[in-house]
Design an enzyme around this catalytic site. Structure first.
Site, PDB file in Angstrom:
ATOM      1  N   LYS A  99       0.872  -1.176   0.000  1.00  0.00           N
ATOM      2  CA  LYS A  99       0.000   0.000   0.000  1.00  0.00           C
ATOM      3  C   LYS A  99       0.905   1.221   0.000  1.00  0.00           C
ATOM      4  O   LYS A  99       1.619   1.491   0.968  1.00  0.00           O
ATOM      5  CB  LYS A  99      -0.910  -0.008   1.233  1.00  0.00           C
ATOM      6  CG  LYS A  99      -1.663   1.306   1.390  1.00  0.00           C
ATOM      7  CD  LYS A  99      -2.570   1.338   2.603  1.00  0.00           C
ATOM      8  CE  LYS A  99      -2.924   2.789   2.942  1.00  0.00           C
ATOM      9  NZ  LYS A  99      -3.862   2.902   4.054  1.00  0.00           N
ATOM     10  N   GLY A 187     -11.227   7.208   6.108  1.00  0.00           N
ATOM     11  CA  GLY A 187     -12.317   8.145   6.332  1.00  0.00           C
ATOM     12  C   GLY A 187     -13.650   7.512   6.657  1.00  0.00           C
ATOM     13  O   GLY A 187     -14.610   8.207   6.984  1.00  0.00           O
ATOM     14  N   ASN A 208      -9.164   1.204   9.259  1.00  0.00           N
ATOM     15  CA  ASN A 208      -8.475   0.803  10.481  1.00  0.00           C
ATOM     16  C   ASN A 208      -9.153   1.427  11.692  1.00  0.00           C
ATOM     17  O   ASN A 208      -9.761   0.765  12.511  1.00  0.00           O
ATOM     18  CB  ASN A 208      -7.005   1.211  10.398  1.00  0.00           C
ATOM     19  CG  ASN A 208      -6.177   0.682  11.553  1.00  0.00           C
ATOM     20  OD1 ASN A 208      -6.686   0.228  12.578  1.00  0.00           O
ATOM     21  ND2 ASN A 208      -4.874   0.720  11.422  1.00  0.00           N
TER      22      ASN A 208
END
Lengths: 257, 66
Positions: A99, A187, A208
């Site tokens: 990522k 978000g 997360n």
């Protein structure tokens, strides 16, 4: 036919990707991930604490044979640092999917797009399966997919903000032109946010804080699993069009006169 | 000899290999990645790579993150 999320040369049944940060301890991390049904989990690369090296390791709790470990480049502010971090992560032997996030500013944690593009070019050339975190900008998404990224990961809202999708119209444009999976990353605040992303046609959601920061992270992990599943199924089922006026659900014929 | 280990100056015996250093620090080599002067040292090369004064060593691993 099974509905799978394809990233690089691997396919996944779960469309929920979860982070491993901010949990109370590794046992809670493991439990939340198990309940979330996620098959891909993100991790960060950091210096070993030399003065206390015997502390338990995250990978003692997350079997890399069971989960795809997705190292991130969180905390990197330059393309060089991000590339260096990816190379270190690859050496750990958990595969070549990463990522990519090159942070531009520590208040917003918005990505530095020119640096992200620079790093993506290098990493794709080096054979990494690159999943870049980006702002919800269709032009950036297109450039990254053209570079050869395996997915694009626009943010819903700032990392950890829990605001949900702030600009669904941009996400729609990104989806419309995408030739690679679109994963909403960052978000999301609650299960309905995840469901909305999936109903729009996103291929996955990465989160997360929404789980780890919930009052009951294990229960929220389950809610997120269900939210992502519900949203995906609704997308595949094809929702009814929105109309201003009513349409009766019961037959008009045979009404008592 | 002095080496820079994860950003801090540390004193070690001369001629230590990376494998010996990890052992001395009680770090499991299977869970870490080592970078010597900005170059990654593969696990197989830990035993044969000797450290010298002034080296900069980074030992990293995975931690929780999003």
């Amino acid at each position: 036919m099974e509905d799978l999320l394809k990233l690089g040369d691997k396919s996944y049944r779960s469309r929920l990707i979860v982070g491993t940060g901010k949990y109370k301890d590794f046992a809670e991390t493991r439990k939340a991930i198990e309940v979330s049904g996620a098959e891909i989990v993100t991790v960060a690369v950091r210096r070993v604490n030399i003065t206390d090296p015997n502390k338990e390791n995250l990978l003692d709790y997350l079997d890399p044979k069971k989960y795809t470990i997705l190292p991130n480049t969180a905390g990197c502010y330059t393309a060089d640092d991000a590339v260096r971090t990816c190379r270190l992560a690859r050496e750990a032997g958990v595969g070549k999917m990463i990522k990519l996030e090159v942070i531009g500013d520590d208040k917003t944690l918005f990505p530095d797009i020119p640096a992200t593009l620079d790093a993506a070019k290098i990493l794709v050339k080096e054979g990494f399966v690159v999943l870049p975190y980006i702002t919800d900008d269709p032009i950036t998404a297109k450039k990254l997919q053209d570079i050869g990224c395996a997915a694009v990961m626009p943010l819903a809202a700032p990392i950890g903000s829990g605001l949900g999708i702030r600009n669904p119209y941009n996400i729609r444009i990104i989806l419309e032109q995408a030739t690679v999976p679109v994963i909403v990353d960052a978000g999301v605040g609650t299960a309905s946010d995840a469901a909305v992303a999936m109903e729009m046609g996103c291929d996955g959601v990465l989160m997360n804080t929404a789980i780890a920061g919930a009052r009951d992270p294990i229960l929220m992990a389950e809610a997120m699993r269900l939210g992502v599943d519900a949203g995906r199924k609704a997308f595949l089922a094809g929702r009814i069009p929105k109309k201003l006026y009513a349409t009766a659900s019961s037959p008009i014929d045979g009404i008592l006169g | 000899m002095k080496i820079r280990l994860n950003g801090e100056e540390k004193q070690f015996a001369d001629g230590l290999s990376i494998a010996q250093l990890l052992e001395e620090l009680q770090i499991r080599s299977g869970r870490v990645v080592v970078e010597l002067n900005r170059d990654i040292v593969s696990r197989e090369a830990h035993g044969s790579t000797l450290l010298k004064g002034g080296d900069a060593l980074e030992i990293v691993h995975f931690v929780g993150g999003g």
